[in-house]
Design a protein around this motif. Structure first.
Motif, PDB file in Angstrom:
ATOM      1  N   ASP A 100      -9.034   1.865  -7.367  1.00  0.00           N
ATOM      2  CA  ASP A 100     -10.008   0.976  -6.738  1.00  0.00           C
ATOM      3  C   ASP A 100      -9.974  -0.357  -7.483  1.00  0.00           C
ATOM      4  OD1 ASP A 100     -12.224  -0.424  -5.841  1.00  0.00           O
ATOM      5  OD2 ASP A 100     -13.504   1.348  -5.722  1.00  0.00           O
ATOM      6  N   ASN A 101      -9.595  -1.413  -6.782  1.00  0.00           N
ATOM      7  CA  ASN A 101      -9.432  -2.716  -7.413  1.00  0.00           C
ATOM      8  C   ASN A 101     -10.715  -3.189  -8.099  1.00  0.00           C
ATOM      9  OD1 ASN A 101      -7.350  -4.563  -7.842  1.00  0.00           O
ATOM     10  ND2 ASN A 101      -8.124  -5.975  -6.291  1.00  0.00           N
ATOM     11  N   ASN A 127       0.827  -1.204   0.000  1.00  0.00           N
ATOM     12  CA  ASN A 127       0.000   0.000   0.000  1.00  0.00           C
ATOM     13  C   ASN A 127       0.865   1.259   0.000  1.00  0.00           C
ATOM     14  OD1 ASN A 127       0.366   1.051   2.853  1.00  0.00           O
ATOM     15  ND2 ASN A 127      -0.441  -0.979   3.323  1.00  0.00           N
ATOM     16  N   ASN A 179     -11.263  -8.941  -5.637  1.00  0.00           N
ATOM     17  CA  ASN A 179     -12.594  -8.347  -5.474  1.00  0.00           C
ATOM     18  C   ASN A 179     -13.572  -9.341  -4.866  1.00  0.00           C
ATOM     19  OD1 ASN A 179     -14.337  -6.122  -5.651  1.00  0.00           O
ATOM     20  ND2 ASN A 179     -15.227  -6.882  -7.566  1.00  0.00           N
ATOM     21  N   ASP A 227     -12.787  -1.561  -9.752  1.00  0.00           N
ATOM     22  CA  ASP A 227     -12.966  -0.947 -11.070  1.00  0.00           C
ATOM     23  C   ASP A 227     -12.298  -1.768 -12.163  1.00  0.00           C
ATOM     24  OD1 ASP A 227     -14.435   1.126 -10.013  1.00  0.00           O
ATOM     25  OD2 ASP A 227     -12.726   2.488  -9.863  1.00  0.00           O
ATOM     26  N   TRP A 231      -6.002   1.894 -11.864  1.00  0.00           N
ATOM     27  CA  TRP A 231      -7.192   1.449 -11.140  1.00  0.00           C
ATOM     28  C   TRP A 231      -6.945   1.578  -9.634  1.00  0.00           C
ATOM     29  CZ3 TRP A 231      -5.242  -1.643 -15.208  1.00  0.00           C
ATOM     30  CH2 TRP A 231      -6.038  -1.663 -16.371  1.00  0.00           C
TER      31      TRP A 231
END
Length: 315
Positions: A45-46, A15, A244, A48, A43
């Motif tokens: 946001d994973n 991160n 996800n 997405d 991306w």
């Protein structure tokens, strides 16, 4: 001058806070949809990425970072005043990134001491090797000792992961071994492993009809590892990573904490580069000896002495 820099490719999924905290340099891996080249950072946001993958008329492919991108990062390390660097890459068993990093390192050998390191894994398995190395570098540990620690850390790293469908691994050609299983895998949940003490390739090891059965298989085969480490007074670090699939990831983490309360358990992601091959809803269970053992108050590395006795060479 500064001493040792740690460089990773983005598939370690460290991160941003930890990248900044430990001054880790990141090379952004490419992901290709048709004729358009994206990078993992496109991306934030994973979810997405997996939404785009689901809606795309042409499924994505991957490639290793360009030599120019790796060289640019190494040059930045030099410009920032570092004398030494270690590039920690995704497994050479299913990516050409290590070879690209090795070639780039050779070109800069007259400017700084630099080594390309094959993690033999991806996601948090590679990320935890890099975090250990970066913490060691910040603590002033010498270059060779960091490499020795990486070797030990890699030798204790192992993984099971389960994909919702085998079709993506078949499509991208990343599944090796276990060929006798493949014919029966298409309608069930295949359980896979990476041979982290060999070539770092993916093997199919079992199959279950439901994710609940996959967890039972993992727990059954992981429990002896926990008992072995417990007997020797060492702690394990477990990373549950998902493509996800946060609900199942949370469920596995809770089960892990309940069954083995002494473990360090954390969550990670299966990001775009790896997700191209696993598909959405995959979940991985990665473990290794907890790297905190290296960092007592004086950083004497007192935990080093027993780790070699129970690497995963004979699993």
């Amino acid at each position: 001058m500064k001493k040792t820099a740690i460089i990773v490719d983005s598939s370690s999924y460290i991160n941003n806070l930890d990248l900044q905290k430990y001054h880790i340099y990141k090379i952004d891996d490419p992901v290709i949809f048709g004729q358009k080249v994206y990078h993992e950072s496109d991306w934030p946001d994973n979810a997405d990425f997996y939404r785009q993958m689901k809606e795309a008329s042409v499924q994505p492919t991957t490639s290793q970072p360009s030599l120019a991108d790796v060289e640019k990062t190494i040059q930045q390390v030099i410009d920032d005043g570092f004398q030494q660097a270690i590039i920690i890459t995704i497994s050479s068993g299913f990516s050409g990134t290590y070879q690209t990093a090795f070639s780039a390192a050779e070109k800069f050998a007259d400017k700084l001491k630099i080594v390309a390191w094959d993690s033999k894994i991806a996601c948090a398995g590679a990320g935890n090797q890099a975090l250990m190395a970066a913490r060691s570098a910040q603590a002033g540990v010498d270059f060779q000792t960091i490499l020795d620690r990486l070797k030990e850390q890699r030798s204790t790293t192992d993984v099971f992961f389960v994909v919702d469908s085998i079709k993506h691994l078949q499509r991208t050609g990343r599944l090796s071994g276990g060929q006798a299983l493949i014919a029966g895998l298409l309608s069930i949940k295949p359980i896979l492993r990476i041979d982290t003490n060999k070539e770092g390739k993916i093997d199919a090891v079992a199959k279950e009809r439901k994710m609940s059965g996959a967890w039972r298989y993992i727990a059954e085969h992981f429990d002896p590892v926990v008992k072995e480490y417990r007997q020797r007074g060492l702690k394990l670090r477990v990373s549950v990573v998902d493509a996800n699939n946060p609900e199942l990831s949370a469920e596995w983490m809770e089960k892990c904490k309940r069954q083995w309360p002494e473990l360090v358990v954390e969550r990670g992601i299966i990001g775009p580069l790896i997700g191209v091959h696993t598909g959405e809803k995959a979940v991985g269970f990665i473990w290794s000896a907890d790297y905190d053992r290296y960092f007592d108050k004086t950083d004497k590395g007192d935990g080093d002495k027993d780790v070699k006795k129970y690497s995963n060479h004979n699993r």
